[in-house]
Design an enzyme around this catalytic site. Structure first.
Site, PDB file in Angstrom:
ATOM      1  N   LYS B  23       9.247   0.583 -19.721  1.00  0.00           N
ATOM      2  CA  LYS B  23      10.871   0.008 -19.697  1.00  0.00           C
ATOM      3  C   LYS B  23      11.880   1.071 -20.416  1.00  0.00           C
ATOM      4  O   LYS B  23      12.713   1.234 -19.953  1.00  0.00           O
ATOM      5  CB  LYS B  23      10.939  -1.309 -20.097  1.00  0.00           C
ATOM      6  CG  LYS B  23      12.539  -1.958 -19.965  1.00  0.00           C
ATOM      7  CD  LYS B  23      12.323  -3.394 -20.686  1.00  0.00           C
ATOM      8  CE  LYS B  23      11.393  -4.568 -19.977  1.00  0.00           C
ATOM      9  NZ  LYS B  23      11.888  -5.134 -18.749  1.00  0.00           N
ATOM     10  N   ARG B  93      12.780  -7.275 -25.826  1.00  0.00           N
ATOM     11  CA  ARG B  93      11.756  -7.135 -24.803  1.00  0.00           C
ATOM     12  C   ARG B  93      10.646  -6.429 -25.185  1.00  0.00           C
ATOM     13  O   ARG B  93      10.720  -5.207 -25.621  1.00  0.00           O
ATOM     14  CB  ARG B  93      12.440  -6.940 -23.544  1.00  0.00           C
ATOM     15  CG  ARG B  93      13.393  -7.714 -23.032  1.00  0.00           C
ATOM     16  CD  ARG B  93      13.640  -7.326 -21.484  1.00  0.00           C
ATOM     17  NE  ARG B  93      14.419  -8.172 -20.732  1.00  0.00           N
ATOM     18  CZ  ARG B  93      15.885  -8.325 -20.836  1.00  0.00           C
ATOM     19  NH1 ARG B  93      16.455  -7.463 -21.407  1.00  0.00           N
ATOM     20  NH2 ARG B  93      16.447  -9.229 -19.823  1.00  0.00           N
ATOM     21  N   GLY B 102       5.284 -10.665 -17.312  1.00  0.00           N
ATOM     22  CA  GLY B 102       5.375 -11.921 -17.670  1.00  0.00           C
ATOM     23  C   GLY B 102       4.186 -12.032 -18.673  1.00  0.00           C
ATOM     24  O   GLY B 102       4.003 -13.438 -19.059  1.00  0.00           O
ATOM     25  N   MET B 104       4.026 -10.930 -21.801  1.00  0.00           N
ATOM     26  CA  MET B 104       4.349 -10.818 -23.059  1.00  0.00           C
ATOM     27  C   MET B 104       5.701 -11.315 -23.325  1.00  0.00           C
ATOM     28  O   MET B 104       6.393 -11.727 -22.531  1.00  0.00           O
ATOM     29  CB  MET B 104       4.106  -9.170 -23.791  1.00  0.00           C
ATOM     30  CG  MET B 104       2.755  -9.138 -23.968  1.00  0.00           C
ATOM     31  SD  MET B 104       2.630  -7.486 -24.580  1.00  0.00           S
ATOM     32  CE  MET B 104       3.262  -6.376 -23.411  1.00  0.00           C
ATOM     33  N   ARG B 337      15.334  -0.109  -9.485  1.00  0.00           N
ATOM     34  CA  ARG B 337      14.006   0.178  -8.941  1.00  0.00           C
ATOM     35  C   ARG B 337      13.892   0.550  -7.529  1.00  0.00           C
ATOM     36  O   ARG B 337      14.856   0.237  -6.693  1.00  0.00           O
ATOM     37  CB  ARG B 337      13.124  -1.047  -9.183  1.00  0.00           C
ATOM     38  CG  ARG B 337      13.645  -2.243  -8.467  1.00  0.00           C
ATOM     39  CD  ARG B 337      12.875  -3.660  -8.861  1.00  0.00           C
ATOM     40  NE  ARG B 337      13.748  -4.452  -8.433  1.00  0.00           N
ATOM     41  CZ  ARG B 337      13.523  -5.872  -9.046  1.00  0.00           C
ATOM     42  NH1 ARG B 337      12.621  -6.077  -9.874  1.00  0.00           N
ATOM     43  NH2 ARG B 337      14.334  -6.908  -8.665  1.00  0.00           N
ATOM     44  N   HIS B 466     -15.652 -12.541  18.307  1.00  0.00           N
ATOM     45  CA  HIS B 466     -15.312 -11.881  19.796  1.00  0.00           C
ATOM     46  C   HIS B 466     -13.872 -12.117  19.772  1.00  0.00           C
ATOM     47  O   HIS B 466     -13.235 -10.865  20.413  1.00  0.00           O
ATOM     48  CB  HIS B 466     -16.043 -12.945  20.652  1.00  0.00           C
ATOM     49  CG  HIS B 466     -15.770 -12.334  22.107  1.00  0.00           C
ATOM     50  ND1 HIS B 466     -14.876 -13.133  22.812  1.00  0.00           N
ATOM     51  CD2 HIS B 466     -16.186 -11.435  22.849  1.00  0.00           C
ATOM     52  CE1 HIS B 466     -14.858 -12.486  24.121  1.00  0.00           C
ATOM     53  NE2 HIS B 466     -15.676 -11.251  24.243  1.00  0.00           N
ATOM     54  N   SER B 787     -21.223   8.852  16.168  1.00  0.00           N
ATOM     55  CA  SER B 787     -20.052   7.942  15.894  1.00  0.00           C
ATOM     56  C   SER B 787     -20.702   6.377  15.190  1.00  0.00           C
ATOM     57  O   SER B 787     -21.639   6.058  15.906  1.00  0.00           O
ATOM     58  CB  SER B 787     -19.284   7.444  17.278  1.00  0.00           C
ATOM     59  OG  SER B 787     -18.242   6.729  17.280  1.00  0.00           O
ATOM     60  N   GLY B 789     -20.796   3.105  14.346  1.00  0.00           N
ATOM     61  CA  GLY B 789     -20.442   1.671  14.590  1.00  0.00           C
ATOM     62  C   GLY B 789     -20.422   0.818  13.646  1.00  0.00           C
ATOM     63  O   GLY B 789     -21.540   0.205  13.087  1.00  0.00           O
ATOM     64  N   ASN B 791     -19.015  -1.862  12.472  1.00  0.00           N
ATOM     65  CA  ASN B 791     -19.106  -3.512  12.552  1.00  0.00           C
ATOM     66  C   ASN B 791     -20.675  -3.521  12.627  1.00  0.00           C
ATOM     67  O   ASN B 791     -21.027  -4.477  11.725  1.00  0.00           O
ATOM     68  CB  ASN B 791     -18.921  -3.848  13.910  1.00  0.00           C
ATOM     69  CG  ASN B 791     -17.158  -3.676  14.197  1.00  0.00           C
ATOM     70  OD1 ASN B 791     -16.692  -3.408  13.043  1.00  0.00           O
ATOM     71  ND2 ASN B 791     -16.730  -3.910  15.313  1.00  0.00           N
ATOM     72  N   CYS B 854     -16.177   4.241  15.259  1.00  0.00           N
ATOM     73  CA  CYS B 854     -15.456   3.545  16.285  1.00  0.00           C
ATOM     74  C   CYS B 854     -15.256   2.083  15.701  1.00  0.00           C
ATOM     75  O   CYS B 854     -15.412   1.481  16.934  1.00  0.00           O
ATOM     76  CB  CYS B 854     -15.943   3.952  17.563  1.00  0.00           C
ATOM     77  SG  CYS B 854     -17.714   3.448  17.478  1.00  0.00           S
ATOM     78  N   TYR B 874     -12.956  12.095  12.329  1.00  0.00           N
ATOM     79  CA  TYR B 874     -12.108  11.311  13.199  1.00  0.00           C
ATOM     80  C   TYR B 874     -12.424   9.687  12.923  1.00  0.00           C
ATOM     81  O   TYR B 874     -13.479   9.272  12.387  1.00  0.00           O
ATOM     82  CB  TYR B 874     -11.921  11.619  14.572  1.00  0.00           C
ATOM     83  CG  TYR B 874     -13.184  11.057  15.545  1.00  0.00           C
ATOM     84  CD1 TYR B 874     -13.116   9.637  15.967  1.00  0.00           C
ATOM     85  CD2 TYR B 874     -14.204  12.112  15.571  1.00  0.00           C
ATOM     86  CE1 TYR B 874     -14.159   9.441  16.650  1.00  0.00           C
ATOM     87  CE2 TYR B 874     -15.252  11.696  16.416  1.00  0.00           C
ATOM     88  CZ  TYR B 874     -15.271  10.048  16.791  1.00  0.00           C
ATOM     89  OH  TYR B 874     -16.445   9.780  17.488  1.00  0.00           O
TER      90      TYR B 874
END
Lengths: 900, 900
Positions: B23, B93, B102, B104, B337, B466, B787, B789, B791, B854, B874
């Site tokens: 500040k 301050r 918040g 101090m 800001r 799904h 690639s 996967g 998931n 992918c 990629y």
């Protein structure tokens, strides 16, 4: 110095295997020992290499050396190749540095021709034998050396038999054979455009050519590729005198063991026949005499035999399986090799040889195989004739009938009446019947029925299906996946088996868990237990593993006091895994567990139900600690997803539909819960530490039950060593939260009881790749021990569900994608790599972390070897597998060397 | 040199943040720029450190420097602290190097006492304001500096309001406030045993003490621990003149943006109020004036304001959000800001600033957030008041009602009528209705209904269930797992929602996929599309990623020609994943697939059925190749287990039971097949390459369909680049066998068509830990691309089933086990480690192997950043996610530096 191409057997020795090939070196070795073997000589492997490099031409001088060696041989034998009066006959055999059985060429009876055959007839006083040998030689030479093809000769033979109206070769007369000799020679000429060679040297030269060339047949190349044998090492050629045990009453042939291969006793064991060829002894056409009778019939020959046995056994320091031939009063050893033996015999022999000072303890331990230990433990079918699969029933030899073939999920043999549900199995078992549980597959709810059965057969599931794992755990014979393997069907009322056989409830059947075959009817079984010699061998094994392997040892997976007792009796040095979920499954506890599940979103009520289970669990643990006798006991917190404690959804739905139950009924409510808890992939679901963090009372209650039980048992004066293990950990913080809860309970229990436990640990399972990859972080978080759950680690690393992989594992083995089921032997390249990384990264942070495995692989010798190489501290396996694992652990240490 | 403890705002600058705090440095910076801010000075962070080290004692000389600074300040302002006529008031301050909002202490209105308050009343011509300020100051000083506690003051205030019969503070009169001042002073004295200090210097000294000490409150320490802020950096103290916008008609206060934050246009934007304090503008008690009106009301002030805006924007090179106060004709900036803005505005502003020469393209790309791109793409609810959640319907402002809350599975907003089955959804959609599909969960069989719907809400399943995956794929708004999140129930006929609301078939509802909230009724939506500015920014992003990131780029997952078109239009540089299984699901094909399944053990018949699918698949691929316009297209061979192509088992059983179908009926037979194919853990089951090796025709047919399609499209003159990908590979040999089959088909097709494809590759998915661990071996076996996967790799590495993990992922986030759902943002420490290992080991063997991901993570900015750091080539994401990923890819390159 000029290259030497040919070595007589007197010139060689065992150590010259690279040059003379395995067979040549061994024949030389025996010759050197003064063992009478039919003399001969070896053309070196280097000769073969030179031959192949030089476009299939013999190196210069080789044939000269061969001829010289032959002259020497003729002198030794007092016979000459091709002699019309008393011809020398030889065999020509390949023999590489590494054995390639059946891959390359062999020629027997070489040296016969139109004249020599007559000499042989005279000397042998057996014209039929002489012509039979001749026609065989023509065929073999024509086929193997000249490539005429066996088919033409076989056709001529068949035609002759047809013409004569006989079925077997032996029924042909001498004249028939003479005719055949002529026909065979004609086939030879017609095919090749040249006469069958009468010159024995020409026969010999051609045969050597053939053996050398056979190194590069496609078949041999493929074999070497498959076995990883180099292509450039070549083969030697062995030329050895033929001897015959059928040349009159002073000739004989026999097969013998230097000790009894069935029980290991130190007595000669074997059979012989006077006036016979080797194959006659084995073929069973004539009944051979026991070897002891040779003492009476040919005392001198027996003396020589006995001395040779002594000499060979001393030399090889192991039981020998020998073939011998006595040709007109002269004793020849044809072959000696290490004798195959039963498990019991293996232990007895190794034990005796050590006592006799022939081998040391390390060698004794190496001489027994894990399979030997296994076979000496479990009940087995008592075969009359194991090959023919006949048994004795009521004094009669009976042919057995195969009902199904599956996977050898749990060894042993069991006979009982078929029951098709767990409930019926339990019911009938309580009446005192022996039961075989026949089921499409099994689930945790079937446990009571499985435990009540002698054996289990399932249609679905692999070597690590529920049925398989539980069976091995409780020591029940099990054949799994028989539907997948042999296409049989199991319904709720019948097993529709192979060969049109069907089994219904109450009918007798017998399972052979070793061969994974099910038979119809009640077959006789014989029990086995560890012999004293085996126990001693295993004691030696422990000493080696602990000392040279720096503490490498075997623990057992045991869920009950009974299993713990068996494990410790069998020499486990601790319990590597106590699964607590079985305790939740028992009939008096399941209703409480189900109440807990229904109240799972209501912390207060669920807490009450969870703590209702405390007294049961505490009692279980007390029993286990008592039986563990101070050895460490790793107890795993509850692991499976909640729905495993609820009824089967489809069965419940069926009930609801059939009984038309109203919405308000308990069962409909239960179904609603089931649907909520249902998971697509329970293996990867809400289980283990996840469940424990969701219902934290489970940790609190289980920790308290364990710690109170340990405290109570310690108060009794029994040493206790509980180790609490947190399952399915993937994140460091999962471990930390659970560990902190456990340590809080420990502080509470210590405050309440004023008893401090002497030993206590908290650790984690490593069963997910993430935990394996971050074992260093887990070590930093303070795990005291880690146990790799290699079943789950295999499932997640390879992405194989063990319940479902049965569908494609056989295909994968067939396609050569892997050699062995990765649920049986650890997949070293993949899962093993991860396991080794995990162990080394954990120990890099804290070398005191105890690292073991507790999956099914803990009882598999190859996996145990891998664990030792990967620097693990122990393996844990099912109680009945402990002796096998102890031996395998020691052998791993011996084979891989001591730990630093 | 003696330490300097105090810096006036004129002495500091931005770069002195460590010494002056954030500040203080900013106030100095603005002062240096000539921006009129209320003057003041800063006591350094080093002073604080010395204070704390010295047992909370001010360093010698500090108060002297403070007094000097104060004297200077009084001169600047022409006012004196405590002056009974025209008192200077200041704020005290804290301000650390790193913002701790918040955490101090702050003291306002310092300098007021019994005399000064009268001066303030006079100067401000507002006695009420003066006494209100005084009583606030006493309370704040008492509470914050002396620890009296807020409660006692609040009670006195409440009592006063009660006594006066008023509800709000503002309703109290000047006299009331005067009474309160006395009461507050009494509370102060009663509690502390001393009078409220009248000496402003005493007030100031005590306040500085309080701010320094507040550095070590437990709250602040905890906060620093949590945020990883060091504990030894201390805080500065800023003492600044108080200014008031409510001192008469020449005073005002306002809030403004230098540009329009909603659309980015270069016009001043904001509001102000004459005779008001800052909070009045925001509170909405009085309606503020638009900033443009200031030009008329106070032209001079507006000119200053406008110039300051210009200056600040130039200086910070970005839109500024400023607060200002005009005190009796003097203009002060209180704060500036960076301005928050909408997605559209972000792009417009970044684009304009670049054009204006204020920033370069790299900076412009950095200024837009992935969320900005996302928000500028999808439809959104058109709120009247987004805070109050009101909308305009038929010209009236209407309060919306929340029906359900779930997980933000797929963004966007959608309104439609509720349908509870896929079939009904499709049916009604075909009539032209807009549909929201409401379902407990979805399965591949629901695809037709999902595709026909505007939005989808499910009760179960997580961010990668799904429903979620498909929705993102097809660009449908989706809220998943609403049952788990908000406890709502979805049956086959109704959604029983929150707040007692229920939705039945045909009733309107609206989904907000951003906030994962469902509303009752039809809310107005507004469409979005990429602005021209955004397109330009993304073009710049691509340039940066490709050039500095050495080819790092974005592909899309697209299963149909339509999706491919969207992907390429959105700037994907290829298709990273075409799933072929959706092609098997379509209505005209499913019956053929089912026939194939029933014939799976009959190679001849099954072959026929498999090849019946060839024309369909070829046509699909042709369409995709045409739309891909020569970019590479990675096509994955069929992946899911066979039972996904069969009906739901329980529904089938229900039909059979209800209709009492006989054993011979087709449905009963189908059920039998279903049972055979049923898997415990389908994720780890008979799927992917396993299935393809079991039914090799699937490889053959798919390879042929792809290659024939590519050939046909190439013949049309369109460039094609097929890459065939083999899924679920764990073993090198799996890849080799499949690759060899594909290459054989390729040779056949080339022979038949006499067309050689210009470009073609065969590669593998990396979705199992084993494949990741052995990527070097796969590289040696000749994969051209890989690639990941992510998931499935997440599922197997962590052992989380994405269909089931919704049960515990919220708990895990709550327990802090992980910060983010690992299915949304890649788990860098675990799964990411494996991914990086895989990429580096594959490239160590062959650096030309193209390595990408992918999974769903391909569209997640944090995961994209990780992929760039891990040297991947990629990422591939759903088509609608491509713009977001393009930006994220460029930002990853910017944030992590260029690749070598």
């Amino acid at each position: 110095m000029a290259t030497k191409y040919v070595y007589s057997f007197e010139e060689g020795k065992k150590e010259m295997k690279n040059l003379l090939g395995g067979k040549g070196a061994n024949l030389s070795e025996m010759t050197g020992l003064g063992i009478p073997i039919p003399p001969g000589f070896t053309i070196t492997t280097e000769t073969c290499i030179a031959y192949l490099e030089n476009k299939n031409t013999f190196p210069k001088g080789m044939m000269d050396e061969t001829k010289k060696a032959l002259v020497y041989l003729e002198k030794q034998m007092g016979k000459k190749l091709g002699d019309p009066k008393d011809p020398l006959l030889v065999s020509v055999r390949s023999g590489a540095r590494i054995s390639m059985p059946g891959m390359m060429d062999t020629v027997l009876n070489l040296g016969l021709n139109d004249k020599a055959v007559k000499g042989l007839a005279k000397v042998s006083e057996d014209e039929r034998f002489a012509y039979d040998s001749y026609r065989r030689f023509i065929m073999m030479f024509g086929d193997v050396v000249k490539g005429v093809g066996k088919k033409k000769f076989d056709e001529a033979l068949d035609k002759m038999k047809e013409k004569k109206g006989v079925k077997e070769d032996v029924d042909l007369t001498t004249d028939d054979l003479k005719t055949l000799v002529n026909e065979f020679k004609k086939i030879y000429k017609d095919t090749l455009g040249e006469d069958f060679p009468q010159d024995p040297m020409e026969q010999l030269e051609a045969s050597i050519h053939a053996v050398f060339s056979s190194w590069n047949t496609q078949r041999a190349v493929n074999y070497r590729n498959h076995e990883g044998i180099p292509h450039d090492i070549g083969t030697a050629v062995n030329i050895q005198t033929m001897v015959y045990g059928n040349l009159g009453e002073t000739s004989a042939t026999g097969v013998a063991f230097t000790r009894d291969p069935a029980n290991g006793k130190d007595v000669r064991y074997g059979e012989y026949l006077i006036q016979a060829q080797g194959e006659d002894v084995v073929a069973g056409v004539r009944t051979p005499n026991p070897i002891s009778k040779l003492k009476d019939e040919m005392p001198e020959m027996y003396k020589i035999f006995d001395e040779i046995c002594e000499k060979l056994e001393k030399h090889y320091a192991d039981i020998q399986d020998i073939e011998f031939t006595i040709q007109q009063g002269v004793f020849y050893i044809l072959q000696t090799r290490t004798g195959k033996r039963t498990g019991i015999a293996a232990a007895k022999i190794a034990f005796d040889l050590e006592k006799e000072g022939m081998i040391d303890k390390r060698t004794a331990v190496s001489r027994v195989t894990p399979r030997d230990v296994e076979n000496s433990l479990f009940p087995q079918i008592e075969w009359k004739n194991p090959k023919e699969k006949t048994v004795m029933i009521d004094g009669k030899e009976v042919q057995t009938k195969i009902l199904a073939k599956g996977l050898p999920a749990s060894p042993g043999a069991a006979a009982g009446i078929a029951m098709f549900t767990a409930d019926r199995a339990k019911e009938e078992a309580e009446k005192g019947n022996k039961i075989i549980l026949v089921s499409e597959e099994t689930t945790p709810e079937d446990f009571h029925g499985m435990a009540a059965s002698e054996g289990i057969i399932t249609a679905r599931g692999g070597m690590t299906s529920h049925a398989a794992v539980v069976s091995r755990q409780i020591g029940t014979t099990c054949i799994a996946g028989a539907g997948d393997v042999s296409g049989i069907h199991i319904t709720k009322t019948a097993l529709e088996g192979m060969n049109g056989l069907t089994i219904k409830e109450g009918e007798w059947m017998t399972l052979d868990g070793f061969d994974a075959l099910a038979y119809i009817g009640k077959l006789p079984l014989k029990k086995s237990k560890l012999s004293e010699e085996m126990k001693t061998i295993l004691k030696w094994a422990d000493e080696i593993a602990l000392k040279e392997g720096k503490g490498f040892h075997v623990r057992a997976n045991a869920d009950t006091p009974d299993q713990t007792k068996v494990a410790i009796d069998y020499g486990a040095l601790g319990i590597g895994l106590t699964r607590t979920e079985h305790m939740f499954m028992e009939k008096d506890r399941l209703p409480i567990v189900q109440k807990m599940i229904l109240a799972r979103d209501n912390p207060e009520e669920r807490r009450k139900h969870v703590f209702d289970l405390l007294p049961f669990q505490r009692e279980d643990f007390e029993g286990i600690f008592r039986e563990a006798k101070g050895f460490p006991v790793i107890i795993r917190l509850i692991d499976p997803p909640l729905h495993e404690f609820l009824p089967n959804e489809i069965e419940l739905r069926e009930e609801i539909w059939k009984e038309k139950l109203p919405k308000e009924s308990e069962k409909v409510k239960l179904l609603a819960e089931l649907i909520k808890l249902r998971e697509q992939n329970p293996m990867l679901g809400y289980r283990g530490v996840r469940l424990c963090l969701g219902i934290p009372e489970l940790i609190e209650m289980q920790a308290r039950a364990i710690l109170e039980a340990a405290t109570n048992v310690q108060k009794e004066g029994v040493s206790v060593y509980p180790e609490i293990m947190i399952p399915v950990v993937a994140f460091v913080k999962e471990f930390e939260i659970a560990r902190d809860m456990i340590m809080k309970v420990k502080a509470d229990v210590e405050k309440e009881t004023k008893v401090i436990l002497e030993k206590f640990k908290v650790g984690t399972m490593i069963e997910l790749p993430r935990a394996a990859l971050l074992s260093d972080e887990l070590a930093k978080a303070g795990i005291s021990f880690a146990s790799a759950g290699t079943n789950d680690l295999t499932q997640t690393s390879i992405g194989f569900s063990r319940d479902d992989a049965g569908k494609f594992i056989p295909l994968y083995i067939e396609l050569g994608i892997f050699d062995e089921d990765p649920f049986v032997t650890i997949d070293q390249a993949g899962v093993g790599k991860l396991l080794a990384m995990s162990c080394s990264s954990a120990k890099s942070v804290n070398p005191d972390i105890e690292f073991g495995i507790c999956g099914e692989h803990g009882g598999d010798p190859k996996s145990i070897d891998f664990c030792y190489r990967s620097n693990l501290d122990y393996v844990s396996c099912s109680p009945l597998r402990v002796p096998v694992a102890r031996l395998a652990a020691a052998q791993a240490v011996i084979n891989n060397g001591s730990r630093k």
